[in-house]
Design a protein around this motif. Structure first.
Motif, PDB file in Angstrom:
ATOM      1  N   MET A  98     -17.388  26.419 -19.528  1.00  0.00           N
ATOM      2  CA  MET A  98     -17.355  26.399 -20.938  1.00  0.00           C
ATOM      3  C   MET A  98     -16.927  27.744 -21.418  1.00  0.00           C
ATOM      4  N   GLU A 144     -13.072  28.461 -21.615  1.00  0.00           N
ATOM      5  CA  GLU A 144     -12.432  27.637 -22.816  1.00  0.00           C
ATOM      6  C   GLU A 144     -11.081  27.068 -22.222  1.00  0.00           C
ATOM      7  N   ILE A 195     -16.679  19.496 -22.851  1.00  0.00           N
ATOM      8  CA  ILE A 195     -16.040  21.153 -22.940  1.00  0.00           C
ATOM      9  C   ILE A 195     -14.480  20.839 -23.240  1.00  0.00           C
TER      10      ILE A 195
END
Length: 177
Positions: A26, A29, A49
């Motif tokens: 996570m 990104e 995610i």
């Protein structure tokens, strides 16, 4: 040869092929997450995610054609479709040459694991030998069923009895030692 990537802040450690560190995933990104069979059970969780692309081997299609399909999928995502045919042209020629060589020949396909020699069918590891290249895999069970991930343990007596033209051996013990 990948050691330089191990101890650097430039490449975050996001876990293993079997157990990702979800918080670390996570934190980077990602725009997209690519997974294989070992992470299939986490597809929904990872999808929270970023978009997930599941790439697998379809043993019905064959390892080679599955690989081509997976490469085409990835190429489409990154706008590299034109490069796929160029890259695969060489492989197509090599597969064709191997098919010509394998015509009319048989083999046993196996894996050395935990000190044992296990026969593999045409449904997993090394399936390219029987399915795509065309050697008759005489180590396949008589009932036509497949083999487990690590094959079916065999004896040297059976190998002698089968008397294959060729033996293909994946030495997993050497690979992971």
């Amino acid at each position: 040869y990948l050691q330089e990537y191990m101890d650097t802040d430039k490449v975050p450690n996001i876990g293993t092929i079997k157990e990702p560190d979800m918080e670390a995933v996570m934190a980077v990104e990602p725009d997209v997450i690519f997974i294989g069979g070992r992470l299939a059970g986490l597809y929904d969780e990872l999808s929270e995610i970023a978009p997930v692309v599941y790439l697998s081997v379809d043993t019905e299609l064959g390892l080679y054609e599955s690989t081509r399909k997976n490469v085409e999928t990835v190429a489409t995502i990154f706008g590299k479709e034109a490069e796929v045919e160029e890259k695969f042209a060489n492989f197509d020629e090599r597969i064709s040459a191997l098919q010509s060589f394998a015509e009319g020949k048989n083999a046993v396909v196996g894996i050395v694991t935990s000190g044992s020699y296990n026969l593999l069918g045409n449904d997993g590891k090394c399936s390219i030998i029987g399915n795509d290249i065309g050697f008759e895999n005489i180590g396949v069970k008589d009932d036509g069923t497949g083999t487990s991930t690590h094959g079916n343990e065999t004896s040297f007596e059976l190998i002698k009895q089968l008397n294959p033209d060729y033996m293909f051996v994946l030495d997993k013990d050497a690979a992971i030692a």
